[in-house]
Design a protein around this motif. Structure first.
Motif, PDB file in Angstrom:
ATOM      1  N   CYS A 225      -1.408 -10.815   4.121  1.00  0.00           N
ATOM      2  CA  CYS A 225      -1.349 -10.743   2.652  1.00  0.00           C
ATOM      3  C   CYS A 225      -0.679 -11.985   2.072  1.00  0.00           C
ATOM      4  O   CYS A 225      -1.147 -12.542   1.076  1.00  0.00           O
ATOM      5  N   SER A 226       0.406 -12.407   2.678  1.00  0.00           N
ATOM      6  CA  SER A 226       1.129 -13.578   2.187  1.00  0.00           C
ATOM      7  C   SER A 226       0.251 -14.825   2.246  1.00  0.00           C
ATOM      8  O   SER A 226       0.233 -15.626   1.303  1.00  0.00           O
ATOM      9  N   GLN A 227      -0.476 -14.990   3.333  1.00  0.00           N
ATOM     10  CA  GLN A 227      -1.362 -16.146   3.464  1.00  0.00           C
ATOM     11  C   GLN A 227      -2.486 -16.104   2.432  1.00  0.00           C
ATOM     12  O   GLN A 227      -2.857 -17.131   1.863  1.00  0.00           O
ATOM     13  N   ILE A 228      -3.016 -14.930   2.182  1.00  0.00           N
ATOM     14  CA  ILE A 228      -4.092 -14.788   1.197  1.00  0.00           C
ATOM     15  C   ILE A 228      -3.578 -15.122  -0.202  1.00  0.00           C
ATOM     16  O   ILE A 228      -4.216 -15.867  -0.951  1.00  0.00           O
ATOM     17  N   ILE A 258       1.275  -5.357  -3.138  1.00  0.00           N
ATOM     18  CA  ILE A 258       1.625  -4.013  -3.597  1.00  0.00           C
ATOM     19  C   ILE A 258       2.453  -3.274  -2.548  1.00  0.00           C
ATOM     20  O   ILE A 258       3.558  -2.801  -2.810  1.00  0.00           O
ATOM     21  N   ASP A 259       1.925  -3.180  -1.342  1.00  0.00           N
ATOM     22  CA  ASP A 259       2.662  -2.517  -0.259  1.00  0.00           C
ATOM     23  C   ASP A 259       2.087  -2.953   1.075  1.00  0.00           C
ATOM     24  O   ASP A 259       1.178  -3.761   1.141  1.00  0.00           O
ATOM     25  N   ARG A 260       2.649  -2.385   2.136  1.00  0.00           N
ATOM     26  CA  ARG A 260       2.232  -2.758   3.492  1.00  0.00           C
ATOM     27  C   ARG A 260       1.438  -1.642   4.168  1.00  0.00           C
ATOM     28  O   ARG A 260       1.405  -1.551   5.395  1.00  0.00           O
ATOM     29  N   SER A 261       0.776  -0.812   3.394  1.00  0.00           N
ATOM     30  CA  SER A 261      -0.017   0.272   3.975  1.00  0.00           C
ATOM     31  C   SER A 261      -1.291  -0.267   4.620  1.00  0.00           C
ATOM     32  O   SER A 261      -1.772  -1.345   4.282  1.00  0.00           O
ATOM     33  N   SER A 262      -1.840   0.483   5.553  1.00  0.00           N
ATOM     34  CA  SER A 262      -3.028   0.051   6.288  1.00  0.00           C
ATOM     35  C   SER A 262      -4.260   0.808   5.806  1.00  0.00           C
ATOM     36  O   SER A 262      -4.163   1.849   5.158  1.00  0.00           O
ATOM     37  N   GLY A 263      -5.419   0.264   6.174  1.00  0.00           N
ATOM     38  CA  GLY A 263      -6.682   0.875   5.778  1.00  0.00           C
ATOM     39  C   GLY A 263      -7.835  -0.028   6.160  1.00  0.00           C
ATOM     40  O   GLY A 263      -7.681  -0.960   6.958  1.00  0.00           O
ATOM     41  N   GLU A 264      -8.998   0.232   5.565  1.00  0.00           N
ATOM     42  CA  GLU A 264     -10.200  -0.543   5.880  1.00  0.00           C
ATOM     43  C   GLU A 264     -10.133  -1.908   5.183  1.00  0.00           C
ATOM     44  O   GLU A 264     -10.195  -1.997   3.958  1.00  0.00           O
ATOM     45  N   THR A 265      -9.994  -2.960   5.966  1.00  0.00           N
ATOM     46  CA  THR A 265      -9.840  -4.315   5.425  1.00  0.00           C
ATOM     47  C   THR A 265     -11.035  -4.702   4.559  1.00  0.00           C
ATOM     48  O   THR A 265     -12.191  -4.538   4.956  1.00  0.00           O
ATOM     49  N   GLY A 266     -10.732  -5.206   3.362  1.00  0.00           N
ATOM     50  CA  GLY A 266     -11.768  -5.678   2.447  1.00  0.00           C
ATOM     51  C   GLY A 266     -12.226  -4.652   1.435  1.00  0.00           C
ATOM     52  O   GLY A 266     -12.992  -4.966   0.529  1.00  0.00           O
ATOM     53  N   TYR A 277      -7.037  -2.889  -6.611  1.00  0.00           N
ATOM     54  CA  TYR A 277      -6.334  -3.069  -5.345  1.00  0.00           C
ATOM     55  C   TYR A 277      -7.318  -3.359  -4.221  1.00  0.00           C
ATOM     56  O   TYR A 277      -8.328  -2.654  -4.061  1.00  0.00           O
ATOM     57  N   LEU A 278      -6.960  -4.371  -3.424  1.00  0.00           N
ATOM     58  CA  LEU A 278      -7.762  -4.760  -2.266  1.00  0.00           C
ATOM     59  C   LEU A 278      -6.967  -4.482  -0.996  1.00  0.00           C
ATOM     60  O   LEU A 278      -5.837  -4.948  -0.855  1.00  0.00           O
ATOM     61  N   GLN A 279      -7.597  -3.746  -0.085  1.00  0.00           N
ATOM     62  CA  GLN A 279      -6.954  -3.484   1.203  1.00  0.00           C
ATOM     63  C   GLN A 279      -7.111  -4.707   2.104  1.00  0.00           C
ATOM     64  O   GLN A 279      -8.226  -5.185   2.343  1.00  0.00           O
ATOM     65  N   CYS A 280      -6.001  -5.217   2.565  1.00  0.00           N
ATOM     66  CA  CYS A 280      -6.016  -6.342   3.503  1.00  0.00           C
ATOM     67  C   CYS A 280      -5.556  -5.860   4.865  1.00  0.00           C
ATOM     68  O   CYS A 280      -5.238  -4.688   5.060  1.00  0.00           O
ATOM     69  N   GLY A 283      -1.688  -4.976   4.584  1.00  0.00           N
ATOM     70  CA  GLY A 283      -1.155  -4.442   3.344  1.00  0.00           C
ATOM     71  C   GLY A 283      -2.188  -4.429   2.234  1.00  0.00           C
ATOM     72  O   GLY A 283      -3.370  -4.700   2.454  1.00  0.00           O
ATOM     73  N   VAL A 284      -1.728  -4.127   1.038  1.00  0.00           N
ATOM     74  CA  VAL A 284      -2.593  -4.030  -0.138  1.00  0.00           C
ATOM     75  C   VAL A 284      -2.140  -5.053  -1.173  1.00  0.00           C
ATOM     76  O   VAL A 284      -0.933  -5.186  -1.442  1.00  0.00           O
ATOM     77  N   ILE A 285      -3.094  -5.780  -1.752  1.00  0.00           N
ATOM     78  CA  ILE A 285      -2.774  -6.709  -2.829  1.00  0.00           C
ATOM     79  C   ILE A 285      -3.506  -6.307  -4.099  1.00  0.00           C
ATOM     80  O   ILE A 285      -4.589  -5.730  -4.056  1.00  0.00           O
ATOM     81  N   SER A 286      -2.880  -6.590  -5.203  1.00  0.00           N
ATOM     82  CA  SER A 286      -3.464  -6.325  -6.516  1.00  0.00           C
ATOM     83  C   SER A 286      -4.121  -7.606  -7.023  1.00  0.00           C
ATOM     84  O   SER A 286      -3.481  -8.654  -7.075  1.00  0.00           O
TER      85      SER A 286
END
Length: 316
Positions: A225-228, A258-266, A277-280, A283-286
């Protein structure tokens, strides 16, 4: 009693630079009474969707003050006009071409370059972008003696600047323009009296910042997330980092974690008035500012209103 500042302003200066940051510093030199006798810039190029030919920013300033502007396609092949001008000093800032040794040899005070990093870090064409890409907390402007090797000359002076968390390439360029102006105005009097001493760069700490290629503008979702977020900052507002939505570019100009939760990337996991919100991967970014291909840049809520089916879709 003679005004030493007025004496300093007599040497003939040629300014080499092209974009807005260069134009800002050029105009500051002129307004502070320095004798800028010519400007060298990249050729005018078509801009915008309609590809209208527009004068580059430094040419606009040169025309405003009645200063000659030269725009050689290749400075290494076309610099005879400098032999006629016989400048005392050449100042460069984001010119956009390698200046050959034959040009560096012309002025008696030499050629100096304002480079947008704390040398020897980030030699090359994109130092401001790389500072953001790497999440640096500070950067700076270096005034260096030009040599044939890229950004390898001795350094006269450095002025540092803090990088704020909400800075992107556009805001940081604006800040660096002020730093560059202050640095050159503070340094020129001592440069002309030869009181300014240049120190060699430590080759053990050299890093490079090559131009960012179009294929590098695409966001890699395997990144953190930080790199993105740093990539989005480094490419905003031009040219813009992007992902693909249904085979079309979706440029992303601003985002936050937003947070460090996991899920389906993209996957777009939220799309309403409260966020996009985009799942990375980690984590998740807004996504705060976006632009669909062929559309205008807009805030996330306007984008969501115009794309009601975006929830659950996948960016790649």
């Amino acid at each position: 009693m003679y005004n030493i500042c007025m004496i300093m302003k007599k040497p003939k200066i040629v300014f080499m630079g092209t974009p807005e940051i260069s134009a800002f510093v050029l105009e500051s030199l002129i307004q502070n009474g320095y004798n800028v006798v010519a400007v060298i810039a990249q050729p005018d190029r078509p801009v915008g969707r309609k590809q209208i030919l527009e004068a580059v920013p430094t040419k606009v300033v040169a025309n405003k003050y009645g200063i000659r502007c030269f725009q050689p396609i290749k400075i290494r092949n076309d610099y005879s006009f400098l032999l006629e001008i016989k400048p005392d000093l050449i100042i460069t800032l984001a010119y956009g071409q390698i200046v050959p040794q034959s040009v560096l040899n012309i002025p008696k005070f030499g050629c100096v370059n304002l480079h947008g990093s704390i040398l020897p870090k980030y030699r090359g064409a994109a130092p401001i972008q790389y500072a953001l890409l790497n999440g640096d907390k500070e950067t700076g402007m270096s005034l260096m003696k030009m040599t044939a090797a890229m950004d390898a000359g001795d350094v006269y002076a450095v002025k540092q600047i803090k990088i704020d968390d909400d800075d992107n390439c556009t805001t940081l360029f604006n800040k660096m323009a002020v730093v560059a102006r202050d640095l050159i105005l503070e340094s020129l009097p001592k440069l002309f009296t030869k009181e300014l001493i240049a120190m060699p760069q430590d080759e053990n700490f050299v890093t490079f910042s090559p131009s960012i290629k179009p294929e590098e503008e695409k966001i890699d979702l395997s990144s953190s997330c930080s790199q993105i977020i740093n990539k989005i900052r480094a490419l905003s507002y031009q040219p813009g980092a992007y992902l693909l939505l249904n085979d079309e570019k979706l440029k992303i100009y601003k985002a936050k974690l937003i947070d460090r939760s996991s899920g389906e990337t993209g996957k777009i996991i939220k799309a309403d008035k409260n966020g996009l919100y985009l799942q990375c991967q980690d984590g998740v970014i807004s996504l705060l500012e976006v632009q669909r291909q062929g559309k205008k840049r807009m805030k996330y809520n306007d984008f969501v209103n115009g794309n009601s089916n975006i929830l659950g879709q996948k960016l790649i």
